[in-house]
Design an enzyme around this catalytic site. Structure first.
Site, PDB file in Angstrom:
ATOM      1  CB  VAL A  58      -0.890   0.013   1.253  1.00 23.22           C
ATOM      2  CG1 VAL A  58      -1.668   1.309   1.348  1.00 23.22           C
ATOM      3  CG2 VAL A  58      -1.837  -1.178   1.229  1.00 23.22           C
ATOM      4  N   PRO A  59       0.965   1.920  -1.109  1.00 21.04           N
ATOM      5  CG  PRO A  59       0.499   2.882  -3.202  1.00 21.04           C
ATOM      6  CD  PRO A  59       0.112   1.731  -2.301  1.00 21.04           C
ATOM      7  CB  CYS A  60       1.250   5.081   3.043  1.00 21.88           C
ATOM      8  SG  CYS A  60       2.815   4.452   3.613  1.00 21.88           S
ATOM      9  CG  HIS A  61       5.548   6.131  -1.179  1.00 23.46           C
ATOM     10  ND1 HIS A  61       5.301   4.778  -1.060  1.00 23.46           N
ATOM     11  CD2 HIS A  61       5.806   6.357  -2.487  1.00 23.46           C
ATOM     12  CE1 HIS A  61       5.422   4.213  -2.265  1.00 23.46           C
ATOM     13  NE2 HIS A  61       5.725   5.158  -3.144  1.00 23.46           N
ATOM     14  NE  ARG A  62       3.132   5.077  -5.889  1.00 32.69           N
ATOM     15  CZ  ARG A  62       2.943   3.852  -6.386  1.00 32.69           C
ATOM     16  NH1 ARG A  62       1.719   3.410  -6.573  1.00 32.69           N
ATOM     17  NH2 ARG A  62       3.967   3.116  -6.699  1.00 32.69           N
TER      18      ARG A  62
END
Length: 113
Positions: A58-62
């Site tokens: 889950v790309p929470c950095h996006r």
DNA sequence: CACCTGACATAAT
DNA sequence: AATTATGCCAGGT
């Protein structure tokens, strides 16, 4: 101590699902994610992402702030962790202006549910 | 830019 | 179980 091993709540799961839809090379904001979920609190979104146990699945950095600044990462709002977040985004092709904001063209439009 | 207020899930008490 | 505090925020003054 808190319980880091607790299963994700339904709310958190929804946040992770939505975040997973943000494609590489694009970003969204806490506010937009919230709207896509029908949640009026972007801060609640941030809290869920903060504890994201499925990174980098889950790309929470996006997910960045509404003013297109980086926001936070792994519980930090400045410092080395934040720089990592920025680096990751740059690797994915995200560009920043001189103020350290993500270019508006990199924002991802959420599909209607 | 610096506040203040609004919104809301979780953790702590 | 109820209340308070805390938090990768947003929007307005």
């Amino acid at each position: 101590m808190s319980d880091p091993g607790r299963p994700p709540t339904e709310f958190e799961t929804r946040v992770y699902e939505a975040t997973r839809c943000v494609p590489r090379g694009k970003v969204t904001t806490y506010g937009r994610l919230g709207k896509a979920l029908g949640c009026g609190s972007s801060q609640a979104i941030g809290q869920a992402l903060r504890r994201n146990p499925f990174a980098p699945e889950v790309p929470c950095h996006r997910v960045v702030a509404g003013d297109r600044t980086l926001g936070g990462f792994a519980g930090h709002r400045e410092g080395e962790e934040l720089r990592r977040k920025r680096r990751m985004l740059e690797e994915e092709g995200i560009r920043f202006d001189k103020q350290g904001r993500v270019l508006p063209e990199c924002l991802h439009d959420f599909p209607p549910t």
